[in-house]
Scaffold this motif. Structure first.
Motif, PDB file in Angstrom:
ATOM      1  N   THR A   1      23.639  51.409  41.066  1.00  0.00           N
ATOM      2  CA  THR A   1      22.423  50.593  40.616  1.00  0.00           C
ATOM      3  C   THR A   1      22.086  50.049  39.580  1.00  0.00           C
ATOM      4  OG1 THR A   1      22.261  50.161  43.018  1.00  0.00           O
ATOM      5  CG2 THR A   1      21.067  49.192  41.725  1.00  0.00           C
TER       6      THR A   1
ATOM      7  N   GLU B   1      20.895  40.034  43.418  1.00  0.00           N
ATOM      8  CA  GLU B   1      19.897  39.769  43.401  1.00  0.00           C
ATOM      9  C   GLU B   1      18.330  39.546  42.804  1.00  0.00           C
ATOM     10  OE1 GLU B   1      18.804  38.596  46.615  1.00  0.00           O
ATOM     11  OE2 GLU B   1      21.233  39.466  47.679  1.00  0.00           O
TER      12      GLU B   1
ATOM     13  N   LYS C   1      26.380  40.108  33.844  1.00  0.00           N
ATOM     14  CA  LYS C   1      27.775  39.188  33.984  1.00  0.00           C
ATOM     15  C   LYS C   1      28.469  38.898  33.938  1.00  0.00           C
ATOM     16  CE  LYS C   1      28.021  36.274  37.904  1.00  0.00           C
ATOM     17  NZ  LYS C   1      27.531  35.315  38.285  1.00  0.00           N
TER      18      LYS C   1
ATOM     19  N   TRP D   1      31.553  40.747  39.261  1.00  0.00           N
ATOM     20  CA  TRP D   1      31.941  40.570  40.493  1.00  0.00           C
ATOM     21  C   TRP D   1      30.713  40.919  41.587  1.00  0.00           C
ATOM     22  CZ3 TRP D   1      31.998  45.454  40.469  1.00  0.00           C
ATOM     23  CH2 TRP D   1      32.357  46.262  39.088  1.00  0.00           C
TER      24      TRP D   1
ATOM     25  N   ASP E   1      19.235  32.999  47.013  1.00  0.00           N
ATOM     26  CA  ASP E   1      18.815  34.337  46.059  1.00  0.00           C
ATOM     27  C   ASP E   1      17.982  35.047  45.603  1.00  0.00           C
ATOM     28  OD1 ASP E   1      21.083  34.792  46.755  1.00  0.00           O
ATOM     29  OD2 ASP E   1      22.620  33.100  45.699  1.00  0.00           O
TER      30      ASP E   1
ATOM     31  N   ASP F   1      27.021  41.753  42.440  1.00  0.00           N
ATOM     32  CA  ASP F   1      26.439  41.427  43.297  1.00  0.00           C
ATOM     33  C   ASP F   1      24.825  41.071  42.844  1.00  0.00           C
ATOM     34  OD1 ASP F   1      27.822  41.472  45.663  1.00  0.00           O
ATOM     35  OD2 ASP F   1      27.234  43.355  46.368  1.00  0.00           O
TER      36      ASP F   1
END
Length: 249
Positions: A205, A153, A144, A149, A182, A151
Motif C-alpha cells: 500500500t 481511495e 496512477k 489498475w 470515492d 485501487d
C-alpha cells in the motif's frame, strides 16, 4: 510586488501575515465586505512590525475602481467567496492587474468568467494554493499513470464547520478519474486540512499525505505562485502550468 488582498477571514488574515513579513512583497491594502476593522491596518491588527501596513477597506464604503485607481497594485489575491470575483474581476483585468484566486468552490459560471478575464490579464486559480498539496496531486497522477489498475481511495479531513466536500479532494478525484463517491470526508475539531491518497496494490500500500499545520501555508503558496507569474502574459493558469517546468528532465 504590490499586492491587494480580497477577503480577511481566518485564512485571509494568515495570508496577510505572510505577505507582510516578506520583503519582496508589499501589502498595499485589504478589501473586505463588512465595515468591521475599516480604516485600521492589517499590520497593526495582526501585531506585525512592517513598513507596509495594509490598510483595511470595506466594499460598503469604497468602490474597487476607486481603490485600484488611487492605490494601484500588481496583483490581487482573492480569499473571499465564490462570488467575490464579480466585484473586482472586470476592473482588475481592464487595468492588467494579475489575479490569483484561491477560492475552493467555483461553479461553471465563475470558471467561464475567469476564462473571459484571462483574455485581458494573467489569471491563476487553484482550489488549494498550498505547494505541498499540489505536489501530492502531481505525484498521485504519476503513480496512477504507472499503475492504472491500482485501487485508489481519497480521504480529506477538515475542521468541523467546513461545508461540502473539499474542493481540493474533488480536484484530486478528477485528476485520477475517480468519482465524488470515492472521497471520504472527515469533519472534526479544528483540523486545518489534511488530504490522503491511498493506493492499494495486491501486496503493498502506498499512502501520499499532505497536512496543513497552519493557515500560513496558504500564504507561502501565494508567494510561490506570484513569483512564478511575474513573466506570464494574458491567460488562465493553474498549479500544473507552474510546476511542470520543474519536472522537466
Amino acid at each position: 510586488m504590490k499586492v491587494g488582498l480580497i477577503g480577511f477571514g481566518k485564512t485571509g488574515k494568515a495570508v496577510a501575515s505572510v505577505i507582510l513579513q516578506n520583503k519582496k512583497f508589499s501589502l498595499s491594502w485589504v478589501m473586505k465586505r463588512s465595515q468591521t476593522l475599516e480604516n485600521r491596518t492589517a499590520a497593526e491588527y495582526l501585531g506585525i512590525d512592517s513598513e507596509e501596513t495594509g490598510k483595511i477597506y470595506s466594499t460598503a464604503s469604497t468602490s474597487i475602481t476607486e481603490l485600484l485607481d488611487n492605490q494601484p497594485v500588481d496583483v490581487i489575491i482573492d480569499f473571499s467567496s465564490n462570488s467575490g470575483i464579480y466585484a473586482y474581476g472586470e476592473a482588475a483585468s481592464e487595468r492588467k492587474i494579475k489575479i490569483i484566486s484561491a477560492i475552493s468552490h467555483y461553479t461553471n459560471k465563475e470558471k467561464d468568467y475567469l476564462k473571459s478575464l484571462s483574455n485581458l490579464t494573467t489569471v491563476f486559480w487553484s482550489p488549494n494554493i498550498t505547494l505541498g498539496v499540489n505536489y501530492l496531486l502531481f505525484a498521485s497522477k504519476f503513480l496512477k499513470k504507472i499503475a492504472p489498475w491500482v485501487d485508489i481511495e481519497i480521504i480529506e479531513e477538515h475542521f468541523k464547520g467546513k461545508d461540502g466536500i473539499s474542493g481540493t479532494a474533488i480536484k484530486i478525484a478528477e485528476a485520477l478519474d475517480l468519482e465524488k463517491e470515492d472521497i471520504n470526508s472527515v469533519r472534526a475539531g479544528g483540523i486545518v486540512g489534511k488530504h490522503e491518497v491511498v493506493f492499494g496494490f495486491p501486496f503493498q500500500t502506498v499512502r501520499l499525505v499532505h497536512e496543513s499545520i497552519s493557515r500560513e501555508a496558504f500564504g507561502s503558496g501565494v508567494i510561490f505562485v506570484a513569483e512564478n507569474l511575474v513573466d506570464k502574459k494574458e491567460g488562465l493558469f493553474n498549479f500544473e502550468d507552474i510546476l511542470s517546468p520543474y519536472f522537466a528532465v
